[in-house]
Design a protein around this motif. Sequence first.
Motif, PDB file in Angstrom:
ATOM      1  N   ASN A 111      37.312  98.957   9.628  1.00 41.47           N
ATOM      2  CA  ASN A 111      38.287  97.937   9.832  1.00 41.47           C
ATOM      3  C   ASN A 111      37.938  96.468  10.152  1.00 41.47           C
ATOM      4  O   ASN A 111      38.516  95.508   9.534  1.00 41.47           O
ATOM      5  CB  ASN A 111      39.328  98.587  10.818  1.00 41.47           C
ATOM      6  N   THR A 112      36.718  96.596  10.831  1.00 41.29           N
ATOM      7  CA  THR A 112      36.078  95.246  11.234  1.00 41.29           C
ATOM      8  C   THR A 112      35.798  94.498  10.008  1.00 41.29           C
ATOM      9  O   THR A 112      35.581  93.318   9.881  1.00 41.29           O
ATOM     10  CB  THR A 112      34.946  95.509  12.230  1.00 41.29           C
ATOM     11  N   SER A 113      35.492  94.977   9.052  1.00 42.43           N
ATOM     12  CA  SER A 113      35.276  94.404   7.470  1.00 42.43           C
ATOM     13  C   SER A 113      36.189  93.960   6.669  1.00 42.43           C
ATOM     14  O   SER A 113      35.983  93.193   5.738  1.00 42.43           O
ATOM     15  CB  SER A 113      34.271  95.266   6.933  1.00 42.43           C
ATOM     16  N   LEU A 114      37.346  94.471   6.959  1.00 48.76           N
ATOM     17  CA  LEU A 114      38.503  94.317   5.914  1.00 48.76           C
ATOM     18  C   LEU A 114      38.961  92.901   5.958  1.00 48.76           C
ATOM     19  O   LEU A 114      39.213  92.350   4.825  1.00 48.76           O
ATOM     20  CB  LEU A 114      39.680  95.221   6.321  1.00 48.76           C
ATOM     21  N   GLN A 115      38.997  91.975   6.953  1.00 48.66           N
ATOM     22  CA  GLN A 115      39.523  90.580   6.838  1.00 48.66           C
ATOM     23  C   GLN A 115      38.581  89.763   5.922  1.00 48.66           C
ATOM     24  O   GLN A 115      38.882  88.990   5.106  1.00 48.66           O
ATOM     25  CB  GLN A 115      39.518  90.051   8.047  1.00 48.66           C
ATOM     26  N   SER A 116      37.276  89.994   5.660  1.00 50.59           N
ATOM     27  CA  SER A 116      36.530  89.327   5.009  1.00 50.59           C
ATOM     28  C   SER A 116      36.781  89.827   3.768  1.00 50.59           C
ATOM     29  O   SER A 116      36.633  89.121   2.637  1.00 50.59           O
ATOM     30  CB  SER A 116      34.886  89.528   5.387  1.00 50.59           C
ATOM     31  N   LEU A 117      36.967  90.965   3.250  1.00 52.65           N
ATOM     32  CA  LEU A 117      37.422  91.480   1.888  1.00 52.65           C
ATOM     33  C   LEU A 117      38.667  90.961   1.653  1.00 52.65           C
ATOM     34  O   LEU A 117      38.998  90.727   0.408  1.00 52.65           O
ATOM     35  CB  LEU A 117      37.276  93.028   1.978  1.00 52.65           C
ATOM     36  N   TYR A 118      39.673  91.074   2.309  1.00 55.47           N
ATOM     37  CA  TYR A 118      40.928  90.501   1.861  1.00 55.47           C
ATOM     38  C   TYR A 118      40.736  88.827   1.496  1.00 55.47           C
ATOM     39  O   TYR A 118      41.418  88.499   0.704  1.00 55.47           O
ATOM     40  CB  TYR A 118      42.041  90.500   2.960  1.00 55.47           C
ATOM     41  N   ASP A 119      39.878  88.329   2.165  1.00 57.41           N
ATOM     42  CA  ASP A 119      39.667  86.836   1.831  1.00 57.41           C
ATOM     43  C   ASP A 119      39.281  86.706   0.326  1.00 57.41           C
ATOM     44  O   ASP A 119      38.885  85.633  -0.071  1.00 57.41           O
ATOM     45  CB  ASP A 119      38.810  86.138   2.909  1.00 57.41           C
ATOM     46  N   LYS A 120      38.343  87.835  -0.207  1.00 58.40           N
ATOM     47  CA  LYS A 120      37.765  87.723  -1.302  1.00 58.40           C
ATOM     48  C   LYS A 120      38.811  88.106  -2.398  1.00 58.40           C
ATOM     49  O   LYS A 120      38.497  87.963  -3.645  1.00 58.40           O
ATOM     50  CB  LYS A 120      36.543  88.713  -1.389  1.00 58.40           C
ATOM     51  N   ILE A 121      39.930  88.740  -1.974  1.00 60.63           N
ATOM     52  CA  ILE A 121      40.808  89.203  -2.919  1.00 60.63           C
ATOM     53  C   ILE A 121      42.161  87.970  -3.040  1.00 60.63           C
ATOM     54  O   ILE A 121      42.621  87.885  -2.009  1.00 60.63           O
ATOM     55  CB  ILE A 121      41.512  90.528  -2.518  1.00 60.63           C
ATOM     56  N   ASP A 122      42.434  87.784  -4.336  1.00 57.66           N
ATOM     57  CA  ASP A 122      43.536  86.608  -4.336  1.00 57.66           C
ATOM     58  C   ASP A 122      44.907  87.463  -4.666  1.00 57.66           C
ATOM     59  O   ASP A 122      45.892  86.929  -4.076  1.00 57.66           O
ATOM     60  CB  ASP A 122      43.356  85.847  -5.511  1.00 57.66           C
ATOM     61  N   ILE A 123      44.687  88.432  -5.411  1.00 55.08           N
ATOM     62  CA  ILE A 123      46.070  89.049  -5.830  1.00 55.08           C
ATOM     63  C   ILE A 123      45.791  90.441  -5.402  1.00 55.08           C
ATOM     64  O   ILE A 123      44.870  91.143  -5.936  1.00 55.08           O
ATOM     65  CB  ILE A 123      46.319  89.196  -7.480  1.00 55.08           C
ATOM     66  N   LEU A 124      46.555  91.009  -4.484  1.00 55.41           N
ATOM     67  CA  LEU A 124      46.343  92.188  -3.695  1.00 55.41           C
ATOM     68  C   LEU A 124      47.536  93.108  -4.261  1.00 55.41           C
ATOM     69  O   LEU A 124      48.739  93.048  -4.313  1.00 55.41           O
ATOM     70  CB  LEU A 124      46.530  92.224  -2.351  1.00 55.41           C
ATOM     71  N   LEU A 125      47.050  94.483  -5.000  1.00 52.90           N
ATOM     72  CA  LEU A 125      47.906  95.350  -5.791  1.00 52.90           C
ATOM     73  C   LEU A 125      48.044  96.415  -4.722  1.00 52.90           C
ATOM     74  O   LEU A 125      47.288  97.149  -4.147  1.00 52.90           O
ATOM     75  CB  LEU A 125      47.320  95.917  -6.815  1.00 52.90           C
ATOM     76  N   VAL A 126      49.467  96.761  -4.485  1.00 52.09           N
ATOM     77  CA  VAL A 126      49.788  97.964  -3.580  1.00 52.09           C
ATOM     78  C   VAL A 126      50.902  98.730  -4.467  1.00 52.09           C
ATOM     79  O   VAL A 126      52.297  98.881  -4.014  1.00 52.09           O
ATOM     80  CB  VAL A 126      50.555  97.165  -2.441  1.00 52.09           C
ATOM     81  N   PRO A 127      50.442  99.424  -5.506  1.00 54.68           N
ATOM     82  CA  PRO A 127      51.351 100.280  -6.281  1.00 54.68           C
ATOM     83  C   PRO A 127      51.761 101.659  -5.876  1.00 54.68           C
ATOM     84  O   PRO A 127      51.837 102.557  -6.612  1.00 54.68           O
ATOM     85  CB  PRO A 127      50.433 100.235  -7.417  1.00 54.68           C
ATOM     86  N   SER A 128      52.074 101.758  -4.728  1.00 57.04           N
ATOM     87  CA  SER A 128      51.946 103.238  -4.020  1.00 57.04           C
ATOM     88  C   SER A 128      53.326 103.917  -4.557  1.00 57.04           C
ATOM     89  O   SER A 128      54.300 103.141  -5.100  1.00 57.04           O
ATOM     90  CB  SER A 128      52.309 103.085  -2.530  1.00 57.04           C
ATOM     91  N   ARG A 129      53.082 105.064  -4.710  1.00 53.38           N
ATOM     92  CA  ARG A 129      54.401 105.840  -4.975  1.00 53.38           C
ATOM     93  C   ARG A 129      55.026 106.422  -3.966  1.00 53.38           C
ATOM     94  O   ARG A 129      56.342 107.015  -3.991  1.00 53.38           O
ATOM     95  CB  ARG A 129      53.891 107.206  -6.056  1.00 53.38           C
ATOM     96  N   SER A 130      54.810 106.135  -2.603  1.00 56.66           N
ATOM     97  CA  SER A 130      55.239 106.552  -1.361  1.00 56.66           C
ATOM     98  C   SER A 130      54.583 105.556  -0.506  1.00 56.66           C
ATOM     99  O   SER A 130      53.539 105.516  -0.303  1.00 56.66           O
ATOM    100  CB  SER A 130      55.189 108.035  -0.832  1.00 56.66           C
ATOM    101  N   GLU A 131      55.420 105.041   0.631  1.00 57.46           N
ATOM    102  CA  GLU A 131      54.930 104.052   1.431  1.00 57.46           C
ATOM    103  C   GLU A 131      55.865 103.960   2.352  1.00 57.46           C
ATOM    104  O   GLU A 131      56.983 103.236   2.252  1.00 57.46           O
ATOM    105  CB  GLU A 131      54.380 102.607   0.701  1.00 57.46           C
ATOM    106  N   GLY A 132      55.580 104.365   3.612  1.00 56.33           N
ATOM    107  CA  GLY A 132      56.544 104.299   4.905  1.00 56.33           C
ATOM    108  C   GLY A 132      56.626 102.805   5.448  1.00 56.33           C
ATOM    109  O   GLY A 132      57.920 102.522   5.171  1.00 56.33           O
ATOM    110  N   PHE A 133      55.982 102.277   5.315  1.00 57.98           N
ATOM    111  CA  PHE A 133      55.764 100.783   5.632  1.00 57.98           C
ATOM    112  C   PHE A 133      55.181  99.831   4.920  1.00 57.98           C
ATOM    113  O   PHE A 133      55.788  98.760   4.209  1.00 57.98           O
ATOM    114  CB  PHE A 133      55.277 100.532   7.124  1.00 57.98           C
ATOM    115  N   GLY A 134      53.795  99.990   4.739  1.00 53.61           N
ATOM    116  CA  GLY A 134      53.100  99.091   3.730  1.00 53.61           C
ATOM    117  C   GLY A 134      52.155  98.146   4.586  1.00 53.61           C
ATOM    118  O   GLY A 134      52.132  96.858   4.345  1.00 53.61           O
ATOM    119  N   LEU A 135      51.260  98.646   5.251  1.00 51.80           N
ATOM    120  CA  LEU A 135      50.372  97.916   6.133  1.00 51.80           C
ATOM    121  C   LEU A 135      49.410  97.326   5.634  1.00 51.80           C
ATOM    122  O   LEU A 135      49.034  95.958   5.918  1.00 51.80           O
ATOM    123  CB  LEU A 135      49.685  98.694   7.385  1.00 51.80           C
ATOM    124  N   THR A 136      49.060  97.713   4.368  1.00 53.64           N
ATOM    125  CA  THR A 136      47.891  96.900   3.590  1.00 53.64           C
ATOM    126  C   THR A 136      48.396  95.752   3.202  1.00 53.64           C
ATOM    127  O   THR A 136      47.775  94.902   3.057  1.00 53.64           O
ATOM    128  CB  THR A 136      47.514  97.811   2.494  1.00 53.64           C
TER     129      THR A 136
END
Length: 372
Positions: free
Chosen positions: A261-286
Motif C-alpha cells: 500500500n505504501t507504494s501505491l500513491q507513486s504508482l497512481y501518479d504514473k497512471i493518467d487514465i485509470l481503468l476499473v472495469p469490474s463486474r462486481s464492486e461494492g464501493f470502488g476504493l481503487t
Amino acid sequence: MKVLICIPCLLTGGTEVQTLSLAKALLTSGHEVTTVCYYEFAQEMVKQYEEAGCKVICLQSEGKRINGIRGIWFLFRGLRHTVKTIKPDIAHVQYMAPGAIPIVLLRLLGVRKVIATTHTMADIYPNLRLVHFVQRHLVLAFTCITKKAEESFFGTSTLYTCKLALGKRNHFTIYNTLPSYISVINSNRHFNTPITIGVVSRLEYIKGMDMVVPAFAEAHTRYPETSLLIVGDGNLQKYMKQQVIDAELSDSVTFVGRQPNTSLQSLYDKIDILLVPSRSEGFGLTALEGMARGCVIVAANIGGLPEVLVDGEAGLLHRSSSTGQLSDRIVNLLSDTELMKKLSRQAVIRAKDFSFNTYLMAISNFYSKLEQ
C-alpha cells in the motif's frame, strides 16, 4: 467502550483496508479496539492493524477456512473465548458471512450491542428475509457503504448525518473513506507524455481484467505512443501476459506485480487514465484512490462506482463487460486533452468528500449514540 470488530478474513483487499480505517476512527475516538479474524489472514495486514493500535486475534492459526457444522462449532468456540477475554461493549460485524452466523453467535454469547456492515450489493445474498430479520431483531444498526447498496437491501437509503436519530429506522449509509496511505493531490495533475493507461487491481475475472489488454490494444492502434501499466497479481496474470504477446504489445505493457500500500500513491501518479472495469464492486476504493491523485477514471457502471465518481463529472462509466465501450471511452479521452483535465480536476474535488475527517466525524457521532 470496548469494541470488537469481527471479520472473516484479513487479507489485502478493499474491505480489509476500509475496516482498518474503521479501527483507526474508533481508536481516535478513544475506544479500545480488538479485531477478530475467523479464517484467512495476511501477516502484513495483521501488522498494519497492530501498528494502528488495534489488538488482533486470528482464530485459525493456519489461516484456513472451515465449513459446515464443524465450521460453526469452530466459530462458536473462537468467539466464545474472545468474548470472555475481551468483554466487548459493542461487536461490529463486517459482512455477515458466513450466513449471519457470527451475529447469531454473538447474541447467544451475551453481546447485547451488535452492528452489521455489508460491503456489497444485496445480489450476493440469496435470502433477503434473513437480512431483514437480522436488521430488525438482532442488531442495533445495519450500515451499508453506498446508498445504492442500502436501497438494494431495504428499498430506501439515507446517508448518515450527525442529526440522524437512531430509532425504528436502523439502516443507513456511511461512505468508505480514503485510506491513510493516499493523500489528495494539492495541485492540478500534470499528465505524462506519452499518456499512461493503467490498472491497480487483483488480476481476476470479477475485476474485469480479461478486458484490459484487448481494450488497450484497440486504443493503441490509434494512439501507438500510449503505454499500459498493470499493478497487481492474480489468477489472470499468465492469461493477460499471453494476451500482450498475442497482440504484439510487449514493448508497450509493463507488469509490476502486487505492490505494498505504501507504494501505491507513486504508482497512481504514473497512471493518467485509470481503468476499473469490474463486474462486481461494492464501493470502488481503487477508483477513489486514483481520483485523489487526479487520475482520469474509466469504470464499469456497476455497484458503488457510479455513486463514487458520477458519470461525466469525476470520470467516465462504461457498460459492464463491454470491452468495446471500455476502449471507446479510452479513445475519447486520448482525443480530448481538455476533457481529461476537466475530469481530473473534478475527480480531486469529489475525492475530498471522502476524507478521513468526514468519516471520523460520522463514526464518532454514531458510536456516541450507541453509548446512550
